[in-house]
Enzyme design. Structure first.
Site, mmCIF file in Angstrom:
data_model
loop_
_atom_site.group_PDB
_atom_site.id
_atom_site.type_symbol
_atom_site.label_atom_id
_atom_site.label_comp_id
_atom_site.label_asym_id
_atom_site.label_seq_id
_atom_site.Cartn_x
_atom_site.Cartn_y
_atom_site.Cartn_z
ATOM 1 N N LYS A 63 -54.696 -15.084 -22.149
ATOM 2 C CA LYS A 63 -55.771 -15.715 -21.357
ATOM 3 C C LYS A 63 -55.227 -16.240 -20.028
ATOM 4 C CE LYS A 63 -58.839 -17.089 -25.104
ATOM 5 N NZ LYS A 63 -57.945 -17.075 -26.277
ATOM 6 N N ASN A 69 -51.339 -13.769 -7.358
ATOM 7 C CA ASN A 69 -49.916 -13.390 -7.407
ATOM 8 C C ASN A 69 -49.281 -13.780 -8.744
ATOM 9 O OD1 ASN A 69 -47.385 -12.469 -6.157
ATOM 10 N ND2 ASN A 69 -46.838 -14.629 -6.342
ATOM 11 N N THR A 70 -49.630 -14.966 -9.248
ATOM 12 C CA THR A 70 -49.039 -15.409 -10.514
ATOM 13 C C THR A 70 -49.570 -14.582 -11.679
ATOM 14 O OG1 THR A 70 -48.815 -17.622 -9.594
ATOM 15 C CG2 THR A 70 -48.640 -17.441 -11.977
ATOM 16 N N ARG A 175 -67.857 -15.876 -38.155
ATOM 17 C CA ARG A 175 -67.763 -16.727 -39.336
ATOM 18 C C ARG A 175 -68.366 -16.080 -40.568
ATOM 19 N NH1 ARG A 175 -64.219 -18.255 -37.351
ATOM 20 N NH2 ARG A 175 -63.661 -20.278 -36.517
ATOM 21 N N ARG A 204 -59.031 -17.692 -38.783
ATOM 22 C CA ARG A 204 -58.929 -18.536 -39.968
ATOM 23 C C ARG A 204 -59.661 -18.020 -41.205
ATOM 24 N NH1 ARG A 204 -59.949 -23.620 -36.117
ATOM 25 N NH2 ARG A 204 -60.981 -21.906 -35.005
HETATM 26 O O1 C5P Z 1 -59.862 -18.820 -36.357
HETATM 27 P P1 C5P Z 1 -60.879 -18.167 -35.464
HETATM 28 O O2 C5P Z 1 -61.587 -16.993 -36.127
HETATM 29 O O3 C5P Z 1 -61.835 -19.151 -34.838
HETATM 30 O O4 C5P Z 1 -60.000 -17.549 -34.302
HETATM 31 C C1 C5P Z 1 -60.554 -16.987 -33.148
HETATM 32 C C2 C5P Z 1 -59.445 -16.468 -32.273
HETATM 33 O O5 C5P Z 1 -60.012 -15.878 -31.119
HETATM 34 C C3 C5P Z 1 -58.463 -17.510 -31.797
HETATM 35 O O6 C5P Z 1 -57.186 -16.894 -31.768
HETATM 36 C C4 C5P Z 1 -58.914 -17.840 -30.393
HETATM 37 O O7 C5P Z 1 -57.837 -18.201 -29.559
HETATM 38 C C5 C5P Z 1 -59.525 -16.523 -29.940
HETATM 39 N N1 C5P Z 1 -60.597 -16.612 -28.947
HETATM 40 C C6 C5P Z 1 -61.750 -17.310 -29.152
HETATM 41 N N2 C5P Z 1 -62.720 -17.374 -28.180
HETATM 42 C C7 C5P Z 1 -62.574 -16.731 -27.041
HETATM 43 C C8 C5P Z 1 -61.428 -15.979 -26.819
HETATM 44 C C9 C5P Z 1 -60.454 -15.933 -27.804
HETATM 45 O O8 C5P Z 1 -61.921 -17.882 -30.228
HETATM 46 N N3 C5P Z 1 -63.528 -16.740 -26.139
#
Ligand code: C5P
Length: 224
Positions: A63, A69-70, A175, A204
């Site tokens: 992300k 540049n960075t 979820r 998770r």
């Molecule tokens: O545990 P969970 O299912 O919430 O993990 C979602 C993953 O997706 C995490 O690694 C989180 O950093 C990444 N993510 C997110 N929402 C975003 C971009 C990335 O939850 N918009």
């Protein structure tokens, strides 16, 4: 039958936990890739682990959000890891997106829209006046301008994004269980694919507890 595509978020600082995640999520029913984010990539052995990983679809979820540049220098700095996918915040701005795209080579550059942990109330708090859906659509237009290869958004916004963005759409905030933790804009896997997500990202709900059972639970849910 077409396989459902899933990125499993390897959110841990332990290489043994990540090894366990990878070995317990092998499935002939799903096409699986592995997402490595800030926690793992900044851990003592995380980078080395990814550098040695073979024959997997990999996603470097850095992300990036910085000046052009960075951003392009950081992309160069991780090019040895040969990620298949890598993220940059669209809010870094069009010049940063273009600079990143110029540097990225064969890796697909994913633009991250508004985080799935934010809702309209949280957006107001940080000074945005548009609602989530309008902002995500606006950012998807920017992703098109910068010729990005994919977009990350909530599964609730896939139809809106799809109306103007024709490449891959990747959706976290998925979820299977009722617990949403810190995520605000959530949807279940079946609804997310139905809305048109190309890839889901799940952390998770897959990696906590019994990983194999969680994968089976996902497959059963998709077959219902
Ligand atoms: O545990 P969970 O299912 O919430 O993990 C979602 C993953 O997706 C995490 O690694 C989180 O950093 C990444 N993510 C997110 N929402 C975003 C971009 C990335 O939850 N918009």
């Amino acid at each position: 039958m077409k396989k459902y595509k899933l990125f499993v978020a390897c959110d841990s600082e332990s290489t043994s936990k990540v090894k366990r995640i990878i070995s317990n999520t092998q499935s002939s029913k799903l096409k699986i890739g592995y997402k490595f984010g800030l926690q793992f990539l900044n851990s003592k052995n995380g980078r080395k682990f990814v550098s040695k990983l073979k024959n997997q679809i990999t996603f470097g979820d850095y992300k990036f959000s910085d000046i052009p540049n960075t951003c392009s220098s950081a992309i160069k700095a991780v090019s040895d890891l040969k990620f298949n996918y890598l993220t940059i915040h669209i809010s870094a701005g069009l010049d940063a997106l273009k600079a990143a795209k110029k540097e990225i080579g064969k890796t697909k550059l994913i633009g991250v829209t508004i985080l799935t942990s934010l809702d309209n109330k949280a957006l107001k708090e940080i000074g945005f006046n548009k609602d989530v859906k309008k902002l995500v659509l606006h950012q998807a237009k920017l992703a098109n301008k910068a010729k990005l290869d994919a977009i990350v958004c909530s599964a609730q916004e896939v139809k809106i994004v799809r109306s103007i963005f024709k490449k891959e759409i990747i959706t976290p905030g998925i979820r299977l269980n009722s617990k949403s933790y810190d995520q605000k804009r959530v949807l279940n896997p079946k609804q997310a694919y139905k809305n048109g997500s190309d890839w889901l990202v799940m952390g998770r709900d897959i990696t906590k507890g019994n990983i194999k059972k969680n994968v089976q639970k996902l497959i059963d849910h998709l077959n219902q």
